[in-house]
Scaffold this active site. Sequence first.
Site, mmCIF file in Angstrom:
data_model
loop_
_atom_site.group_PDB
_atom_site.id
_atom_site.type_symbol
_atom_site.label_atom_id
_atom_site.label_comp_id
_atom_site.label_asym_id
_atom_site.label_seq_id
_atom_site.Cartn_x
_atom_site.Cartn_y
_atom_site.Cartn_z
ATOM 1 N N SER A 125 0.826 -1.209 0.000
ATOM 2 C CA SER A 125 0.000 0.000 0.000
ATOM 3 C C SER A 125 0.856 1.253 0.000
ATOM 4 O O SER A 125 1.957 1.253 0.558
ATOM 5 C CB SER A 125 -0.897 -0.009 1.253
ATOM 6 O OG SER A 125 -1.441 1.263 1.487
ATOM 7 N N TYR A 150 -1.591 -0.974 11.087
ATOM 8 C CA TYR A 150 -1.957 -1.504 9.760
ATOM 9 C C TYR A 150 -0.840 -1.180 8.759
ATOM 10 O O TYR A 150 -0.308 -2.076 8.105
ATOM 11 C CB TYR A 150 -3.278 -0.891 9.288
ATOM 12 C CG TYR A 150 -3.451 -0.931 7.790
ATOM 13 C CD1 TYR A 150 -3.196 0.187 7.001
ATOM 14 C CD2 TYR A 150 -3.829 -2.104 7.156
ATOM 15 C CE1 TYR A 150 -3.313 0.141 5.626
ATOM 16 C CE2 TYR A 150 -3.966 -2.156 5.779
ATOM 17 C CZ TYR A 150 -3.703 -1.019 5.019
ATOM 18 O OH TYR A 150 -3.820 -1.071 3.647
ATOM 19 N N LYS A 154 2.199 -3.574 6.664
ATOM 20 C CA LYS A 154 2.503 -3.549 5.221
ATOM 21 C C LYS A 154 4.019 -3.427 5.018
ATOM 22 O O LYS A 154 4.626 -4.134 4.213
ATOM 23 C CB LYS A 154 1.797 -2.378 4.526
ATOM 24 C CG LYS A 154 0.292 -2.531 4.410
ATOM 25 C CD LYS A 154 -0.090 -3.740 3.561
ATOM 26 C CE LYS A 154 -1.592 -3.863 3.396
ATOM 27 N NZ LYS A 154 -1.979 -5.129 2.750
HETATM 28 C C1 WQD Z 1 -9.431 9.248 1.483
HETATM 29 C C2 WQD Z 1 -9.707 10.719 1.762
HETATM 30 C C3 WQD Z 1 -10.139 11.233 4.053
HETATM 31 C C4 WQD Z 1 -13.892 9.075 4.452
HETATM 32 C C5 WQD Z 1 -6.667 4.203 3.321
HETATM 33 C C6 WQD Z 1 -5.480 3.370 3.696
HETATM 34 C C7 WQD Z 1 -4.828 2.800 2.443
HETATM 35 C C8 WQD Z 1 -5.816 2.023 1.632
HETATM 36 C C9 WQD Z 1 -7.054 2.879 1.349
HETATM 37 C C10 WQD Z 1 -7.008 0.298 2.929
HETATM 38 C C11 WQD Z 1 -9.032 11.208 3.028
HETATM 39 C C12 WQD Z 1 -11.362 11.521 3.195
HETATM 40 C C13 WQD Z 1 -12.711 9.595 3.931
HETATM 41 C C14 WQD Z 1 -14.941 9.973 4.840
HETATM 42 C C15 WQD Z 1 -13.605 11.827 4.147
HETATM 43 N N1 WQD Z 1 -6.007 0.740 2.213
HETATM 44 N N2 WQD Z 1 -12.594 10.949 3.771
HETATM 45 N N3 WQD Z 1 -14.757 11.314 4.657
HETATM 46 O O1 WQD Z 1 -7.101 7.093 4.189
HETATM 47 O O2 WQD Z 1 -6.369 7.710 1.806
HETATM 48 O O3 WQD Z 1 -6.237 5.319 2.564
HETATM 49 O O4 WQD Z 1 -7.573 3.412 2.590
HETATM 50 O O5 WQD Z 1 -8.114 0.046 2.563
HETATM 51 O O6 WQD Z 1 -3.764 1.954 2.852
HETATM 52 O O7 WQD Z 1 -4.521 4.183 4.318
HETATM 53 O O8 WQD Z 1 -8.455 6.376 2.162
HETATM 54 O O9 WQD Z 1 -10.843 6.556 1.570
HETATM 55 O O10 WQD Z 1 -10.211 6.487 4.035
HETATM 56 O O11 WQD Z 1 -9.725 8.540 2.675
HETATM 57 O O12 WQD Z 1 -13.468 13.055 4.005
HETATM 58 O O13 WQD Z 1 -16.031 9.544 5.332
HETATM 59 O O14 WQD Z 1 -11.112 10.888 1.964
HETATM 60 O O15 WQD Z 1 -9.979 12.265 5.021
HETATM 61 O O16 WQD Z 1 -8.597 12.550 2.820
HETATM 62 P P1 WQD Z 1 -7.006 6.740 2.749
HETATM 63 P P2 WQD Z 1 -9.880 6.939 2.639
#
Ligand code: WQD
Length: 341
Positions: A125, A150, A154
């Site tokens: 990741s 997590y 990785k």
């Molecule tokens: C993306 C953006 C949030 C939800 C994570 C893991 C990565 C991968 C994908 C696991 C961020 C914003 C999110 C919400 C929001 N593996 N957001 N409201 O954190 O980039 O990556 O997931 O599955 O290893 O780190 O993905 O989709 O959680 O967030 O504003 O309800 O969307 O703040 O900026 P992330 P995400």
Amino acid sequence: MPKTVLVSGGAGFIGSHVTVELTQAGYDVVIADNFSNCDETNYRGVCQILGKELPLVNMDFCDSEAVDALFDRFHIDAVIHFAAFKAVGESVAEPIKYYRNNLTSFINILDQARKRGCNVLFSSSATVYGEPEKSPVTEQTPRQPSTSPYGNTKQMCEDFLRDSVKAYPTVKGIALRYFNPIGAHPSALIGELPRGVPNNLVPFITQTAIGKRAQLKVFGSDYPTPDGTCLRDFIDIVDLAKAHVYAVRRMLDGKMEQPYEIFNIGTGTPLSVLELINTFEEVTGVKLNWEFAPRRAGDVTAIWADPSLANEKLGWKATRSAAETLKAAWAWECHLHELGL
Ligand code: WQD
């Protein structure tokens, strides 16, 4: 004689899409999953898309005897390892659960590869880059100490694979560092199906749009970015799945240049959270109920890939637009609604 690929965690979001692409590329696929983080919805969808049942083994990769029995039962030419817990927030609250599960399961797989000779493709990741100094990040961008157990698992599993390849001539490996996988298969028969409240953005968007969630919170509006929201490299799940076919082909056709290789799998194009929301509303015609909320702990401001190494060495490139991807994500959510899920 078709080669056989074991897909651990193959009933999950990414594993099921990879299973479809591998099968359609002519590989025999064995799916193994303990269904701790999904039900059989995606497995049934895979069989519907392919028009046939695939071998499915319900097992836990932390059980070394069960893993040994699996490799006795099938001749495995390559294994793609997805079976892991992946909720960033939960891992902070439950580190022992995450280290025990994510590390033990991969060690058991590496031990089989050592004993029997097998190619290993590890689902890594972009989280290993932490908050990079700048984007796009290449495979040479230094990894940062992880902000979650997590993310740490990785990094540790990448190191387990790197060290195993060095020590055992029977093991070759590739790590694919995914950025943000989103979307669903165009058939709308498989897609992302998080248990409980989604952590990730796109399932939260589609569940809000369908009425399962009352409102989407956008975490942070004051980031140093053009519109104040975070930037990510959102990659279509089918594009991502195809990258695995190219990587397996590279391993099984003896095309690897090093016994251990790492590739960034992303589009190379950043999108902000607001841009994604606006694109969703445009392609679906659905007005999303959302509002700004405080920043979420652990979020990085911006990260996106330089995918040129994968483009060149794997011959793979992301092709699907965010509009296409979000349309497929919405069709999947509507399909789930019809199923009453
Ligand atoms: C993306 C953006 C949030 C939800 C994570 C893991 C990565 C991968 C994908 C696991 C961020 C914003 C999110 C919400 C929001 N593996 N957001 N409201 O954190 O980039 O990556 O997931 O599955 O290893 O780190 O993905 O989709 O959680 O967030 O504003 O309800 O969307 O703040 O900026 P992330 P995400």
